[in-house]
Write a protein that holds these residues in place. Structure first.
Motif, PDB file in Angstrom:
ATOM      1  N   ASN A   1       2.029  13.326  -4.326  1.00  0.00           N
ATOM      2  CA  ASN A   1       2.732  12.454  -3.389  1.00  0.00           C
ATOM      3  C   ASN A   1       2.812  13.067  -1.994  1.00  0.00           C
ATOM      4  OD1 ASN A   1       4.130  10.047  -3.149  1.00  0.00           O
ATOM      5  ND2 ASN A   1       6.114  11.093  -3.256  1.00  0.00           N
ATOM      6  N   LYS A   2       2.280  14.289  -1.853  1.00  0.00           N
ATOM      7  CA  LYS A   2       2.465  15.050  -0.605  1.00  0.00           C
ATOM      8  C   LYS A   2       1.254  14.944   0.310  1.00  0.00           C
ATOM      9  CE  LYS A   2       5.941  18.567  -0.747  1.00  0.00           C
ATOM     10  NZ  LYS A   2       6.805  17.522  -0.256  1.00  0.00           N
ATOM     11  N   LEU A   3       1.530  14.802   1.602  1.00  0.00           N
ATOM     12  CA  LEU A   3       0.464  14.771   2.608  1.00  0.00           C
ATOM     13  C   LEU A   3       0.549  16.042   3.444  1.00  0.00           C
ATOM     14  CD1 LEU A   3       0.917  11.141   4.019  1.00  0.00           C
ATOM     15  CD2 LEU A   3      -0.532  11.878   2.141  1.00  0.00           C
ATOM     16  N   PHE A   4      -0.593  16.703   3.640  1.00  0.00           N
ATOM     17  CA  PHE A   4      -0.671  17.885   4.507  1.00  0.00           C
ATOM     18  C   PHE A   4      -1.547  17.497   5.691  1.00  0.00           C
ATOM     19  CE2 PHE A   4       0.143  19.187   0.206  1.00  0.00           C
ATOM     20  CZ  PHE A   4       1.179  20.097   0.346  1.00  0.00           C
TER      21      PHE A   4
ATOM     22  N   PRO B   1       0.837  -1.213   0.000  1.00  0.00           N
ATOM     23  CA  PRO B   1       0.000   0.000   0.000  1.00  0.00           C
ATOM     24  C   PRO B   1       0.869   1.259   0.000  1.00  0.00           C
ATOM     25  CG  PRO B   1       0.155  -0.877   2.205  1.00  0.00           C
ATOM     26  CD  PRO B   1       0.911  -1.827   1.328  1.00  0.00           C
ATOM     27  N   ASP B   2       0.276   2.395  -0.383  1.00  0.00           N
ATOM     28  CA  ASP B   2       0.994   3.676  -0.353  1.00  0.00           C
ATOM     29  C   ASP B   2       0.771   4.376   0.980  1.00  0.00           C
ATOM     30  OD1 ASP B   2       1.716   3.863  -3.327  1.00  0.00           O
ATOM     31  OD2 ASP B   2      -0.409   3.382  -3.322  1.00  0.00           O
TER      32      ASP B   2
ATOM     33  N   ALA C   1       8.454   2.639  12.294  1.00  0.00           N
ATOM     34  CA  ALA C   1       9.885   2.365  12.502  1.00  0.00           C
ATOM     35  C   ALA C   1      10.291   1.082  11.762  1.00  0.00           C
ATOM     36  CB  ALA C   1      10.183   2.239  13.992  1.00  0.00           C
ATOM     37  N   LEU C   2       9.446   0.054  11.831  1.00  0.00           N
ATOM     38  CA  LEU C   2       9.779  -1.210  11.145  1.00  0.00           C
ATOM     39  C   LEU C   2       9.865  -1.012   9.633  1.00  0.00           C
ATOM     40  CD1 LEU C   2       7.494  -3.816  13.010  1.00  0.00           C
ATOM     41  CD2 LEU C   2       9.963  -3.513  13.254  1.00  0.00           C
ATOM     42  N   LEU C   3       8.953  -0.168   9.103  1.00  0.00           N
ATOM     43  CA  LEU C   3       8.918   0.047   7.653  1.00  0.00           C
ATOM     44  C   LEU C   3       9.927   1.104   7.203  1.00  0.00           C
ATOM     45  CD1 LEU C   3       5.019   0.270   7.199  1.00  0.00           C
ATOM     46  CD2 LEU C   3       6.464  -1.650   6.533  1.00  0.00           C
ATOM     47  N   ASN C   4      10.390   1.889   8.192  1.00  0.00           N
ATOM     48  CA  ASN C   4      11.217   3.069   7.901  1.00  0.00           C
ATOM     49  C   ASN C   4      10.459   4.070   7.023  1.00  0.00           C
ATOM     50  OD1 ASN C   4      13.477   4.584   8.305  1.00  0.00           O
ATOM     51  ND2 ASN C   4      14.625   3.685   6.601  1.00  0.00           N
ATOM     52  N   TRP C   5       9.169   4.253   7.335  1.00  0.00           N
ATOM     53  CA  TRP C   5       8.314   5.229   6.647  1.00  0.00           C
ATOM     54  C   TRP C   5       8.056   6.387   7.610  1.00  0.00           C
ATOM     55  CZ3 TRP C   5       3.524   2.393   4.065  1.00  0.00           C
ATOM     56  CH2 TRP C   5       4.005   1.495   3.094  1.00  0.00           C
ATOM     57  N   PRO C   6       7.756   7.580   7.076  1.00  0.00           N
ATOM     58  CA  PRO C   6       7.373   8.676   7.986  1.00  0.00           C
ATOM     59  C   PRO C   6       6.051   8.374   8.693  1.00  0.00           C
ATOM     60  CG  PRO C   6       7.145   9.324   5.677  1.00  0.00           C
ATOM     61  CD  PRO C   6       7.774   7.979   5.674  1.00  0.00           C
TER      62      PRO C   6
ATOM     63  N   ASN D   1       5.692  12.843   2.821  1.00  0.00           N
ATOM     64  CA  ASN D   1       5.455  12.199   1.519  1.00  0.00           C
ATOM     65  C   ASN D   1       4.930  10.785   1.713  1.00  0.00           C
ATOM     66  OD1 ASN D   1       6.455  14.347   0.020  1.00  0.00           O
ATOM     67  ND2 ASN D   1       8.556  13.616   0.240  1.00  0.00           N
ATOM     68  N   LEU D   2       4.271  10.298   0.686  1.00  0.00           N
ATOM     69  CA  LEU D   2       3.896   8.887   0.656  1.00  0.00           C
ATOM     70  C   LEU D   2       5.152   8.071   0.315  1.00  0.00           C
ATOM     71  CD1 LEU D   2       0.606   9.122  -1.428  1.00  0.00           C
ATOM     72  CD2 LEU D   2       0.786   8.609   1.007  1.00  0.00           C
ATOM     73  N   PRO D   3       5.278   6.846   0.783  1.00  0.00           N
ATOM     74  CA  PRO D   3       4.355   6.136   1.653  1.00  0.00           C
ATOM     75  C   PRO D   3       4.499   6.600   3.094  1.00  0.00           C
ATOM     76  CG  PRO D   3       6.265   4.757   1.190  1.00  0.00           C
ATOM     77  CD  PRO D   3       6.465   6.015   0.424  1.00  0.00           C
ATOM     78  N   ALA D   4       3.405   6.498   3.856  1.00  0.00           N
ATOM     79  CA  ALA D   4       3.437   6.975   5.237  1.00  0.00           C
ATOM     80  C   ALA D   4       2.474   6.173   6.102  1.00  0.00           C
ATOM     81  CB  ALA D   4       3.061   8.455   5.265  1.00  0.00           C
ATOM     82  N   VAL D   5       2.727   6.258   7.407  1.00  0.00           N
ATOM     83  CA  VAL D   5       1.843   5.639   8.401  1.00  0.00           C
ATOM     84  C   VAL D   5       1.175   6.773   9.178  1.00  0.00           C
ATOM     85  CG1 VAL D   5       1.764   4.232  10.497  1.00  0.00           C
ATOM     86  CG2 VAL D   5       3.348   3.614   8.665  1.00  0.00           C
ATOM     87  N   LEU D   6      -0.152   6.775   9.225  1.00  0.00           N
ATOM     88  CA  LEU D   6      -0.876   7.815   9.955  1.00  0.00           C
ATOM     89  C   LEU D   6      -1.781   7.168  10.990  1.00  0.00           C
ATOM     90  CD1 LEU D   6      -2.097  10.028   6.937  1.00  0.00           C
ATOM     91  CD2 LEU D   6       0.076  10.154   8.152  1.00  0.00           C
ATOM     92  N   THR D   7      -1.835   7.750  12.191  1.00  0.00           N
ATOM     93  CA  THR D   7      -2.821   7.257  13.169  1.00  0.00           C
ATOM     94  C   THR D   7      -3.883   8.338  13.358  1.00  0.00           C
ATOM     95  OG1 THR D   7      -1.858   8.002  15.285  1.00  0.00           O
ATOM     96  CG2 THR D   7      -0.925   5.991  14.321  1.00  0.00           C
TER      97      THR D   7
END
Ligand code: AMP
Length: 249
Positions: free
Chosen positions: A151-154, A110-111, A133-138, A169-175
């Motif tokens: 590709n940008k998240l605000f 997924p993105d 942290a495991l994925l090393n994604w923002p 930027n994508l890919p990212a993890v958001l809660t």
């Protein structure tokens, strides 16, 4: 864009929690179970992104026993396209949940990954952070607004000092925070349609991860019962009682 949503099955927030007689945990047998509330906000956001044409596919994943299929059916009825149950005989700690999700993310690619900010049963507030942290994604946690351009998240998130604005930027993890949106109710026709949407089942043992608990629960106890309060006639009496009887001011 493909969006993956992590959905947990928890004791419904309206249920009066009971501790098991052997104090090993909270009673979940014959108790109403539901989608963890902030996960409904994550589902809603994913469905909105699809409706806006920003997402092409939405996927809900839960880790739990067979009964957890019900939260996937709810997610599908709210508009998610497909779902995966990762079958686990035991309830897992956030580290093991994050490891499991990262394996599914490896396969599904997924993105964007959306989670609830916190599960209302364990109140850990850890899974999204460990996963990023495991994925090393923002990561951005407790988000209360999301705009996507290319590709940008605000992102907006409420903090003590006000609203913090983030860009990543994508890919990212958001809660997701409860303020992000208002989750829709699943309509009866959509509940019927959801029965035909894909629900795949994967056994957790096939993922080759260590899910052994790192924490031992010694005992779960009910909070002490609150003592009955007293009525006072006016502010003067209240202040006197606080000053001379309770001696707190
Ligand atoms: P926690 O870190 O336990 O407070 O959970 C935070 C978020 O992680 C939840 O709101 C869910 O989105 C996700 N999550 C936690 N446990 C599970 C699970 N067993 N299955 C799917 N998602 C989960």
């Amino acid at each position: 864009m493909k969006v993956l949503v992590a959905v947990k099955r928890v004791v419904d927030y309206k249920v009066q929690i009971r501790v098991k007689a052997d104090q090993s945990g909270v009673e979940t047998e014959n108790v109403k179970m539901s989608v963890n509330p902030p996960d409904e906000n994550a589902i809603e956001e994913a469905v909105k992104l699809k409706e806006q044409g920003l997402a092409q596919e939405t996927l809900a994943v839960t880790i739990g026993d067979d009964k957890a299929q019900d939260v996937l059916r709810t997610s599908l009825a709210m508009g998610i396209d497909r779902s995966i149950l990762v079958k686990s005989p035991n309830s897992l700690e956030p580290l093991a949940v994050a490891k499991t999700l990262s394996k599914i993310i490896e396969k599904e690619n997924p993105d964007l990954v959306l989670l609830g900010k916190q599960a209302i049963d364990d109140d850990s507030n850890q899974t999204g952070q460990i996963l990023s942290a495991l994925l090393n994604w923002p990561q951005a946690c407790f988000i209360s607004d999301l705009k996507i351009e290319g590709n940008k998240l605000f992102i907006s998130r409420e903090i003590d000092e006000g609203i913090e604005k983030l860009e990543t930027n994508l890919p990212a993890v958001l809660t997701c925070d409860l303020r992000l949106n208002t989750p829709r109710f699943a309509s009866l026709p959509n509940i019927m349609k959801a029965k035909k949407k894909p629900l795949d089942i994967i056994d957790i043992s096939t993922l080759g991860i260590d899910t052994n608990p790192k924490i031992k629960v010694l005992k779960v106890e009910e909070p002490p019962k609150r003592k009955a309060g007293i009525m006072v006639n006016d502010v003067k009496e209240l202040v006197e009682k606080l000053k001379y009887e309770a001696k707190v001011i």
